[in-house]
Enzyme design. Sequence first.
Site, PDB file in Angstrom:
ATOM      1  N   ILE B 134      -8.874  -0.165  -7.740  1.00  0.00           N
ATOM      2  CA  ILE B 134     -10.008   0.584  -8.278  1.00  0.00           C
ATOM      3  C   ILE B 134     -10.988   0.889  -7.163  1.00  0.00           C
ATOM      4  O   ILE B 134     -11.461  -0.019  -6.493  1.00  0.00           O
ATOM      5  CB  ILE B 134     -10.752  -0.226  -9.363  1.00  0.00           C
ATOM      6  CG1 ILE B 134      -9.802  -0.614 -10.495  1.00  0.00           C
ATOM      7  CG2 ILE B 134     -11.939   0.564  -9.898  1.00  0.00           C
ATOM      8  CD1 ILE B 134     -10.417  -1.585 -11.490  1.00  0.00           C
ATOM      9  N   GLU B 188      -0.719 -18.250 -11.660  1.00  0.00           N
ATOM     10  CA  GLU B 188      -0.070 -19.206 -10.768  1.00  0.00           C
ATOM     11  C   GLU B 188       0.270 -20.481 -11.540  1.00  0.00           C
ATOM     12  O   GLU B 188      -0.245 -20.718 -12.635  1.00  0.00           O
ATOM     13  CB  GLU B 188      -1.046 -19.606  -9.641  1.00  0.00           C
ATOM     14  CG  GLU B 188      -1.676 -18.464  -8.907  1.00  0.00           C
ATOM     15  CD  GLU B 188      -0.745 -17.873  -7.860  1.00  0.00           C
ATOM     16  OE1 GLU B 188       0.102 -18.614  -7.331  1.00  0.00           O
ATOM     17  OE2 GLU B 188      -0.866 -16.668  -7.586  1.00  0.00           O
ATOM     18  N   ASP B 199     -12.071 -16.887  -8.950  1.00  0.00           N
ATOM     19  CA  ASP B 199     -11.657 -15.587  -8.415  1.00  0.00           C
ATOM     20  C   ASP B 199     -12.713 -14.526  -8.753  1.00  0.00           C
ATOM     21  O   ASP B 199     -13.130 -13.746  -7.887  1.00  0.00           O
ATOM     22  CB  ASP B 199     -10.294 -15.213  -9.022  1.00  0.00           C
ATOM     23  CG  ASP B 199      -9.855 -13.810  -8.646  1.00  0.00           C
ATOM     24  OD1 ASP B 199      -9.343 -13.641  -7.531  1.00  0.00           O
ATOM     25  OD2 ASP B 199     -10.041 -12.888  -9.458  1.00  0.00           O
ATOM     26  N   LYS B 203     -15.495 -12.241  -6.302  1.00  0.00           N
ATOM     27  CA  LYS B 203     -15.601 -10.794  -6.376  1.00  0.00           C
ATOM     28  C   LYS B 203     -17.014 -10.335  -6.717  1.00  0.00           C
ATOM     29  O   LYS B 203     -17.519  -9.371  -6.142  1.00  0.00           O
ATOM     30  CB  LYS B 203     -14.588 -10.262  -7.392  1.00  0.00           C
ATOM     31  CG  LYS B 203     -13.144 -10.402  -6.892  1.00  0.00           C
ATOM     32  CD  LYS B 203     -12.122 -10.183  -7.993  1.00  0.00           C
ATOM     33  CE  LYS B 203     -10.694 -10.285  -7.455  1.00  0.00           C
ATOM     34  NZ  LYS B 203      -9.687 -10.319  -8.546  1.00  0.00           N
ATOM     35  N   GLY B 300      -1.671  -6.464  -8.177  1.00  0.00           N
ATOM     36  CA  GLY B 300      -0.309  -5.949  -8.047  1.00  0.00           C
ATOM     37  C   GLY B 300      -0.113  -5.244  -6.728  1.00  0.00           C
ATOM     38  O   GLY B 300      -1.073  -4.828  -6.066  1.00  0.00           O
TER      39      GLY B 300
END
Lengths: 426, 426
Positions: B134, B188, B199, B203, B300
Site C-alpha cells: 500500500i 508464525e 508488529d 508500524k 506477501g
Amino acid sequence: MTVKIGLVGTGTVGGGCLEILANHAEDFRVDYGVDIQLAGVCSRKPDKAREYGVEHLFTTDYRDLVNNPDIDVIIELIGGTGIAVDVIKESMAAGKHVVTANKAVMATRGEEMFALCRKHGVQLFFGASVGGGIPIIGPMRHSLIANKVSKIMGIVNGTTNFMLTRMNADGLSYEAALKEAQDLGYAEADPTADVDGFDAAAKIAILASLAFHTEVRMDDVYTEGIRHLAPFDFALAHDMGYAVKLVAHANLVDDGVFVRVHPTMLPLDHQMASVNGVFNAIYVVGDSVGQTMFFGEGAGAGPAASAVMGDVVELARRLGMGIPCIAGSPVKRDLSIVDMDELETKYYIRFQCADVPGSLAACAAEFAKAGVSVKSVSGSTKRGDVDLVFVTHTAKEADIRTAIKGCLALDGMVIGGFPVVIRVEE
Amino acid sequence: MTVKIGLVGTGTVGGGCLEILANHAEDFRVDYGVDIQLAGVCSRKPDKAREYGVEHLFTTDYRDLVNNPDIDVIIELIGGTGIAVDVIKESMAAGKHVVTANKAVMATRGEEMFALCRKHGVQLFFGASVGGGIPIIGPMRHSLIANKVSKIMGIVNGTTNFMLTRMNADGLSYEAALKEAQDLGYAEADPTADVDGFDAAAKIAILASLAFHTEVRMDDVYTEGIRHLAPFDFALAHDMGYAVKLVAHANLVDDGVFVRVHPTMLPLDHQMASVNGVFNAIYVVGDSVGQTMFFGEGAGAGPAASAVMGDVVELARRLGMGIPCIAGSPVKRDLSIVDMDELETKYYIRFQCADVPGSLAACAAEFAKAGVSVKSVSGSTKRGDVDLVFVTHTAKEADIRTAIKGCLALDGMVIGGFPVVIRVEE
C-alpha cells in the site's frame, strides 16, 4: 529555500490555497525547510485577496505574474482549456514551474504541456487534477512504479456519487437527487459535465496515461452518464447483490487500452461499493501489489488545495535541492485505444415495454439472435408499464447493441426508447 | 542511468523482488529510463538465486556486496534488529544507498539511521516497512505534506485482521482462528508479534514519526493484542453497530502525541469497518484533505516487493538526475508522548462474573465511585457464567482502570480475571 509563488484564480480552490498558506507557511519552514512566499495573486475580483490581507499583491492581469522575475512557480487554478492554457504556456516560456488542478488541460493537451516542460526546463505538477485531495497521482508516479498496472476503477465524480447514493438509499428520482445536489452546491446549474460523465472521462484519461505510459485523451474515453437511471434499478441491483456506481474504467488488454465511463454494478462486498456521498475512490490493480484503493474527498476547497499546496511544497523542496526538470511525459509507449464494441462483460438491460402479451418472448428472441446468452429475464409491472430486465452472461458489447437494436425494432413493444444499460463488474 | 543493486535476504520478499526484476527490468528501461542490474545476492541458502538463474552473483557473506564498488544500492530484507543493522550501517558507510522493508529498525533506531544517511550522503528508503504494497509512506512524505495530520488509524497487521474476520463472520474462537491462520501460513508458530500487537506498534511508530515530525519509537506505543477476545464480543459489538478491529492509532493532541494499538470498535459504516481478511488499510485525517484511506494487501511476496522495487526504481531515477541526499529525518519537532491514562474515549468492558445476586449492582457502584458515567450495562448467561458488559460514555482511561480494579476486588464476584476492554471509536 525561498520559493515565490503566483496564484492565478481565487475561486474555491484558490481560496483553500491562501488558507493553507496563512495557516502553515511556518510549518513548511520547520518541517521541510522551504519558505513559500506569495508574490502575486491574479483574479477577476479582489475579494479573496482582500480576505487574506494580500490585496497589495493583487492584479487582474495574469501577465503581471508571468512577467514578474521574482516568481518561481505559477499556480494555475482558472480551469478549462481557454485562458488557462495561455497562463500555463506563458508561465513555462518565462521559465516558471507550474502547479495546476486543471484536468481539462491535462486530459486534452497533456502531451503538449509536457513537451513545453522539456523545452523550457521547468516542471509541471498536477496532483489536484484527479481525486481532489486523494493522493493518487503521486503513488501512480512513484510508489507503484514497479508494477504493471492492468486495471483502474474510479469513483471520481463526487456530484454523481452523491446523487446515486441518495437515489439508492432514499429512493430519490434522478431529478430530485439533482435538485438536492444543486441546492447543496455540489452540482452546477448546468450539470452536464458531471451527470453525463465528462468530468470522470477527463480524470480517467489522466490516470490511464500515467498507468499505461501511453497517451489517452478525454476524447478516447467511451462515456455514458447517469440521467437514465431510476431508483428501481438500484433496488433490482441490490437484490442481485450489487451497488450501482458511476465508474471510470481503464483496462490494459492485449490489443491496447479500454477507457470508459458508465454506470456499473459492483458486488456489494467490493471495497468500492461502500464509497458513498461525495467521497471518491480509485481502485488500482497491479501485477505485484495486487488490489489497492485510495479513498477520500474528491472535491472542495480543502482537499483540492491540499493536493495543490502539496505539489507546491514538494516542488519547493526539489528546487531547494537543485533538482533539474524531471516532470517529463509519462508517455513512452503508443498503445491503441480499443473500441467499445470489443468489450466483454455482463449486462443489466432494462426496457420499458407496453403491457402486451409476448413482449418478453419477442425481446428474448432478439438476444438469442444476436448470440447473447441470457442469464435471467423478468418482467415487472410495478411502475405501470412493463419493466423488462435482462441480465446476461458475459457478452460482447457489439452483440448487446445488435440485440437492443432488434428489440427496439419490434413493433409496439418497447415504448421507453433506448433501455437502461448497466455493465456488471465481477 | 544504470544502477547496480545488491540484494541481502532472499526470503518471501526477496524472492518477490527477483521476480519483479525478471519480469520488468525492460519496462523500467522503457518507462523510466533506468537500467536496474542485479550485481549480487546474499542469503544463507542459494535456492532463490538458483531459481532465478543468478547463482553466479550469490554469496553467503553480505560484506561481499558491501565491499563491491560496483554496487550502488543495497536492498536489506533480512529483517529484525540484529545483523540487518550491520548490513544497513556498513552499506551506508561504504557510500551505498539503502532500501529496506525493516520496520523493526525504522521503529527503534530510525533516527540513528537517518543520521548515518546525512553523514554518508546516502539515501534510505523504507516504503515497504508499513502496509506492504500500500502506498502510504510515499503519500505521507509527499502528497499530503501541505496538511497538519491530526489522526491516523491503521489496520496494519493482516494476520490479526484475518483472525478477527473469521471470529466475527464465522464465530471461530481465538484458538481456532489462530490455528487456521497458522495452517494457511499467515501466522508464525510463535504468533506473539502479531497477536499481541507488536508488529502493529512498530508500524504506527513509523507512521506517527512521519506524520507528526517527531520521534516516536515502538516502545512509546501502548500495546494490547487480541488474545482475550471471544466471538461473543463481536456479536455484541455488531448489535451495538460496531465492528471490532485491531487498530493502531496515532493522535496529535495539545499535549503531544498518543500512540496506541488495541482492539477497537469502529462504526459499521466507517470505511475501515469493511476491511476484512488479510487486507490492510490506513486512514489518515489532515486539516485540509479531510479523511483519506489507503487500502490494499499488507503482506506477501508481491505487495511487499512492489514497495521495495518501487523504492529502488524511484531511487534509480533520482540518481539518474543527479539528486543529492534528500532522505534526511522526518523529525523536526520534539513532541511528548502522552500517557495512556490521559486517553478519553468510550469503553466496552466485559467481565466474567459468578452467577450471584448483586454482581451487576456491585460492579456498577465501582464505576460510579470512579466517576465513570455508564451508558448501559447488561448481564448475559448465554455462555454459562454471567457476562457483564458495561458500555460507558466518554471516560478517562485512568478512571476506567480504577473502576476495573474496584470490580476485581469485589469478593467472589468477578471470576474471569481482567475484563475484555474494547475502546470505542466514533
